[in-house]
Write a protein that holds these residues in place. Structure first.
Motif, PDB file in Angstrom:
ATOM      1  N   HIS A  59       0.867  -1.180   0.000  1.00 45.64           N
ATOM      2  CA  HIS A  59       0.000   0.000   0.000  1.00 45.64           C
ATOM      3  C   HIS A  59       0.906   1.233   0.000  1.00 45.64           C
ATOM      4  CE1 HIS A  59      -2.847   3.005   1.279  1.00 45.64           C
ATOM      5  NE2 HIS A  59      -3.839   2.119   1.313  1.00 45.64           N
ATOM      6  N   THR A  69      -5.636   1.945   6.755  1.00 46.10           N
ATOM      7  CA  THR A  69      -6.838   1.358   6.165  1.00 46.10           C
ATOM      8  C   THR A  69      -6.535   0.818   4.762  1.00 46.10           C
ATOM      9  OG1 THR A  69      -7.530   3.494   5.265  1.00 46.10           O
ATOM     10  CG2 THR A  69      -8.337   2.911   7.464  1.00 46.10           C
ATOM     11  N   GLU A  70      -7.417  -0.065   4.312  1.00 49.01           N
ATOM     12  CA  GLU A  70      -7.424  -0.610   2.951  1.00 49.01           C
ATOM     13  C   GLU A  70      -6.143  -1.344   2.557  1.00 49.01           C
ATOM     14  OE1 GLU A  70      -8.675   2.693   0.456  1.00 49.01           O
ATOM     15  OE2 GLU A  70     -10.774   2.254   0.936  1.00 49.01           O
ATOM     16  N   TRP A  72      -5.928  -4.393   2.304  1.00 48.95           N
ATOM     17  CA  TRP A  72      -6.365  -5.530   1.488  1.00 48.95           C
ATOM     18  C   TRP A  72      -6.372  -5.230  -0.014  1.00 48.95           C
ATOM     19  CZ3 TRP A  72     -10.603  -4.087  -1.255  1.00 48.95           C
ATOM     20  CH2 TRP A  72     -11.350  -3.013  -0.742  1.00 48.95           C
ATOM     21  N   LYS A  73      -6.184  -3.972  -0.390  1.00 45.30           N
ATOM     22  CA  LYS A  73      -6.104  -3.640  -1.821  1.00 45.30           C
ATOM     23  C   LYS A  73      -4.733  -3.989  -2.391  1.00 45.30           C
ATOM     24  CE  LYS A  73      -9.623  -0.034  -1.918  1.00 45.30           C
ATOM     25  NZ  LYS A  73      -9.917   1.377  -2.257  1.00 45.30           N
ATOM     26  N   TYR A  74      -3.805  -4.376  -1.520  1.00 45.20           N
ATOM     27  CA  TYR A  74      -2.433  -4.714  -1.907  1.00 45.20           C
ATOM     28  C   TYR A  74      -2.062  -6.035  -1.226  1.00 45.20           C
ATOM     29  CZ  TYR A  74      -2.571   0.115  -3.423  1.00 45.20           C
ATOM     30  OH  TYR A  74      -2.930   1.275  -4.051  1.00 45.20           O
ATOM     31  N   ASN A  93      -5.215  -7.268   9.689  1.00 42.46           N
ATOM     32  CA  ASN A  93      -4.405  -7.251   8.471  1.00 42.46           C
ATOM     33  C   ASN A  93      -2.985  -6.834   8.811  1.00 42.46           C
ATOM     34  OD1 ASN A  93      -6.759  -5.985   5.948  1.00 42.46           O
ATOM     35  ND2 ASN A  93      -6.952  -7.650   7.397  1.00 42.46           N
ATOM     36  N   SER A 165      -0.556  -8.754  -5.998  1.00 47.94           N
ATOM     37  CA  SER A 165      -1.313  -7.581  -6.441  1.00 47.94           C
ATOM     38  C   SER A 165      -0.538  -6.879  -7.563  1.00 47.94           C
ATOM     39  CB  SER A 165      -1.508  -6.616  -5.266  1.00 47.94           C
ATOM     40  OG  SER A 165      -2.213  -7.243  -4.227  1.00 47.94           O
ATOM     41  N   PRO A 166      -1.209  -6.307  -8.569  1.00 51.51           N
ATOM     42  CA  PRO A 166      -2.666  -6.113  -8.651  1.00 51.51           C
ATOM     43  C   PRO A 166      -3.441  -7.305  -9.211  1.00 51.51           C
ATOM     44  CG  PRO A 166      -1.604  -5.035 -10.497  1.00 51.51           C
ATOM     45  CD  PRO A 166      -0.504  -5.595  -9.645  1.00 51.51           C
ATOM     46  N   GLN A 168      -4.485 -10.089  -8.044  1.00 51.77           N
ATOM     47  CA  GLN A 168      -4.525 -10.681  -6.708  1.00 51.77           C
ATOM     48  C   GLN A 168      -4.892 -12.164  -6.717  1.00 51.77           C
ATOM     49  OE1 GLN A 168      -7.158  -7.955  -4.554  1.00 51.77           O
ATOM     50  NE2 GLN A 168      -5.337  -7.055  -3.608  1.00 51.77           N
TER      51      GLN A 168
END
Length: 197
Positions: A59, A69-70, A72-74, A93, A165-166, A168
């Protein structure tokens, strides 16, 4: 889910834990190199250790040891801990560089509180090698886990990864039955098993 029991305090830099590999993604595809994780308890902490021998996608705002936060996008390692009494669960996480995020849920994907409320007294550690392989760990106080989630022999626990990622890939230590990747299936989390080495 196995949790190693240590009679001595555990320390980052001298951890010698049993790690378990996850070598298939959600769809059953082979993951090479496999991701690895381990859980351990000493007198004061639950330790979650995660590793992967591949350069992670981090991230962009993730800072070592900081709440973010977030994630989980990475690329990220995660664990989910189910309260055996209330049915509430914790999602935690851990980024490869030691950044972290947590949330509490009253039911699958239903947050107990609006906004961000980090789990208290978390310490994280991480090392990313020159070749990109990484290992990270988080230590959460057992007293807080007992107070908030009745952590003990009846708890249920699962470890998961998001890698590559990306593009995933979703990995779960326990086989979760759902047509699409979904780690929020607390009824399917395995019961904990404490063991001494």
């Amino acid at each position: 889910m196995n949790i190693e029991v240590s009679d001595k305090p555990l320390r980052w830099g001298s951890l010698d834990l049993s790690l378990f590999g996850v070598d298939q993604d959600w769809d059953g595809n082979k993951v090479e190199p496999q991701a690895a994780f381990g859980f351990a308890v000493d007198q004061d902490y639950l330790w979650f250790v995660a590793a992967h021998q591949k350069t992670p996608a981090l991230h962009p705002d993730a800072q070592p040891g900081a709440f973010q936060t977030e994630l989980w996008k990475y690329d990220v390692a995660e664990f989910f801990l189910l309260d055996p009494e209330s049915g509430r669960y914790l999602e935690f996480n851990l980024a490869p560089n030691g950044a972290w995020w947590s949330a509490e849920f009253s039911a699958p994907r239903i947050r107990t509180e609006i906004g961000e409320h980090p789990f208290p007294e978390v310490a994280t550690y991480a090392e990313i090698a020159d070749d990109g392989s990484w290992m990270a760990a988080a230590a959460l106080t057992i007293s807080q886990l007992r107070k908030r989630f009745h952590f003990g022999a009846e708890s249920r626990l699962n470890a998961c990864f998001i890698i590559n990622s990306p593009e995933q890939q979703f990995l779960s230590a326990a086989k979760l039955n759902a047509p699409e990747p979904d780690f929020h299936l607390p009824d399917q989390f395995p019961k904990v098993h404490f063991f001494h080495v």
